[in-house]
Write a protein that holds these residues in place. Structure first.
Motif, PDB file in Angstrom:
ATOM      1  N   LEU A   1     -40.248  87.030  79.963  1.00 41.12           N
ATOM      2  CA  LEU A   1     -41.507  87.466  79.350  1.00 41.12           C
ATOM      3  C   LEU A   1     -42.375  86.286  78.938  1.00 41.12           C
ATOM      4  N   ASP A   2     -42.102  85.113  79.481  1.00 40.02           N
ATOM      5  CA  ASP A   2     -42.884  83.918  79.187  1.00 40.02           C
ATOM      6  C   ASP A   2     -43.994  83.795  80.223  1.00 40.02           C
ATOM      7  N   ASP A   3     -45.239  83.972  79.790  1.00 36.80           N
ATOM      8  CA  ASP A   3     -46.346  83.958  80.744  1.00 36.80           C
ATOM      9  C   ASP A   3     -46.521  82.588  81.390  1.00 36.80           C
ATOM     10  N   ALA A   4     -46.215  81.507  80.647  1.00 38.92           N
ATOM     11  CA  ALA A   4     -46.365  80.165  81.212  1.00 38.92           C
ATOM     12  C   ALA A   4     -45.412  79.948  82.378  1.00 38.92           C
ATOM     13  N   THR A   5     -44.231  80.539  82.313  1.00 43.00           N
ATOM     14  CA  THR A   5     -43.289  80.433  83.433  1.00 43.00           C
ATOM     15  C   THR A   5     -43.812  81.176  84.648  1.00 43.00           C
ATOM     16  N   HIS A   6     -44.370  82.347  84.440  1.00 39.98           N
ATOM     17  CA  HIS A   6     -44.938  83.094  85.562  1.00 39.98           C
ATOM     18  C   HIS A   6     -46.104  82.328  86.187  1.00 39.98           C
ATOM     19  N   LEU A   7     -46.904  81.654  85.359  1.00 38.51           N
ATOM     20  CA  LEU A   7     -47.999  80.857  85.902  1.00 38.51           C
ATOM     21  C   LEU A   7     -47.470  79.660  86.684  1.00 38.51           C
ATOM     22  N   GLY A   8     -46.355  79.094  86.231  1.00 39.69           N
ATOM     23  CA  GLY A   8     -45.736  78.029  87.003  1.00 39.69           C
ATOM     24  C   GLY A   8     -45.266  78.520  88.360  1.00 39.69           C
ATOM     25  N   LEU A   9     -44.745  79.738  88.406  1.00 46.14           N
ATOM     26  CA  LEU A   9     -44.335  80.328  89.680  1.00 46.14           C
ATOM     27  C   LEU A   9     -45.542  80.637  90.553  1.00 46.14           C
ATOM     28  N   VAL A  10     -46.665  80.997  89.924  1.00 50.02           N
ATOM     29  CA  VAL A  10     -47.892  81.205  90.696  1.00 50.02           C
ATOM     30  C   VAL A  10     -48.266  79.926  91.428  1.00 50.02           C
ATOM     31  N   ARG A  11     -48.276  78.819  90.687  1.00 46.41           N
ATOM     32  CA  ARG A  11     -48.631  77.538  91.301  1.00 46.41           C
ATOM     33  C   ARG A  11     -47.634  77.159  92.401  1.00 46.41           C
ATOM     34  N   THR A  12     -46.338  77.415  92.148  1.00 44.80           N
ATOM     35  CA  THR A  12     -45.303  77.070  93.126  1.00 44.80           C
ATOM     36  C   THR A  12     -45.491  77.847  94.418  1.00 44.80           C
ATOM     37  N   TYR A  13     -45.669  79.156  94.304  1.00 44.94           N
ATOM     38  CA  TYR A  13     -45.793  79.978  95.505  1.00 44.94           C
ATOM     39  C   TYR A  13     -47.096  79.706  96.249  1.00 44.94           C
ATOM     40  N   LEU A  14     -48.142  79.329  95.527  1.00 48.23           N
ATOM     41  CA  LEU A  14     -49.381  78.962  96.209  1.00 48.23           C
ATOM     42  C   LEU A  14     -49.183  77.709  97.042  1.00 48.23           C
ATOM     43  N   GLN A  15     -48.457  76.740  96.497  1.00 45.96           N
ATOM     44  CA  GLN A  15     -48.204  75.527  97.264  1.00 45.96           C
ATOM     45  C   GLN A  15     -47.280  75.791  98.446  1.00 45.96           C
ATOM     46  N   LYS A  16     -46.426  76.803  98.321  1.00 50.50           N
ATOM     47  CA  LYS A  16     -45.550  77.168  99.431  1.00 50.50           C
ATOM     48  C   LYS A  16     -46.259  78.048 100.448  1.00 50.50           C
ATOM     49  N   GLY A  17     -47.461  78.523 100.102  1.00 49.71           N
ATOM     50  CA  GLY A  17     -48.192  79.396 101.000  1.00 49.71           C
ATOM     51  C   GLY A  17     -47.808  80.860 100.894  1.00 49.71           C
TER      52      GLY A  17
END
Length: 226
Positions: free
Chosen positions: A72-88
């Motif tokens: 439930l940590d929004d900052a972690t989900h945002l980190g995953l957003v950035r990760t998946y964007l870089q992975k395409g």
């Protein structure tokens, strides 16, 4: 305890070139990642550092462990957003972005980012819904107004140039009226209606009230179409 404001990263975050990274350096980074305790804040810091180096797999490991520790940590989900964007992997990025929005609905910039991602995948109606949600609460929001202007400009140019299919407009049924209007003008037929943004709608102060319709259907005779 106040919740820290999570960082918002641009959609097209450049991936650092790391082709010259020595194998022993990669091994040390892997060992550093494995040695960290399951403390989300520490894992996120290392994860963003790894993303800066373009090491998305190691970063995904960090953010994944942080998510297991606190989903439930929004900052972690945002980190995953950035990760998946870089992975395409934009679909997975959008899924985590939607979760982050549900956890921090007051962060309007997140909806603007989601709208940009939805536009990229030709989900224009959903993109407009996100921007409308922001503008209903904050009509002067610069990011949302800029995003709306970009969408409308691209649609107008696509219809004017007769290449709506190439722009992705025709893939969204919510823009069928705009496509029909453009086709009607090109063929000399009467233009169809279209969805029009109601800029006069002010935010509703009482949450118990029903919000005014921000998008409405405009008939062919309306001056906005002609």
């Amino acid at each position: 305890m106040a919740h820290m404001q999570p960082a918002v990263y641009p959609i097209n975050t450049p991936v650092a070139q790391n082709s010259d990274l020595a194998p022993e350096t990669r091994l040390r980074l892997q060992q550093l990642t494995d040695s960290l305790p399951d403390v989300p804040a520490r894992l996120r810091v290392l994860g963003h550092g790894l993303l800066d180096l373009g090491l998305t797999d190691l970063a995904l490991n960090c953010f994944g462990r942080a998510l297991l520790a606190d989903d439930l940590d929004d900052a972690t989900h945002l980190g995953l957003v950035r990760t998946y964007l870089q992975k395409g992997s934009r679909d997975q990025a959008m899924s985590h972005l939607e979760i982050a929005i549900s956890l921090r609905p007051e962060m309007r910039d997140l909806r603007v980012i989601l709208a940009d991602l939805l536009c990229d995948r030709h989900h224009l109606r959903r993109a407009l819904d996100q921007l409308a949600h922001v503008l209903a609460d904050e009509p002067a929001h610069a990011g949302a107004r800029r995003g709306l202007a970009n969408i409308l400009q691209n649609v107008v140019l696509a219809v004017r140039n007769g290449d709506a299919d190439q722009s992705g407009v025709s893939h969204d049924p919510s823009f069928s009226g705009i496509n029909a209007a453009g086709a009607g003008r090109r063929k000399g037929k009467a233009a169809a209606g279209m969805m029009v943004w109601n800029s006069d709608v002010a935010p509703v102060p009482d949450k118990a009230q029903t919000a005014a319709q921000i998008w409405y259907w405009c008939e062919p005779s309306h001056p906005a179409i002609s």
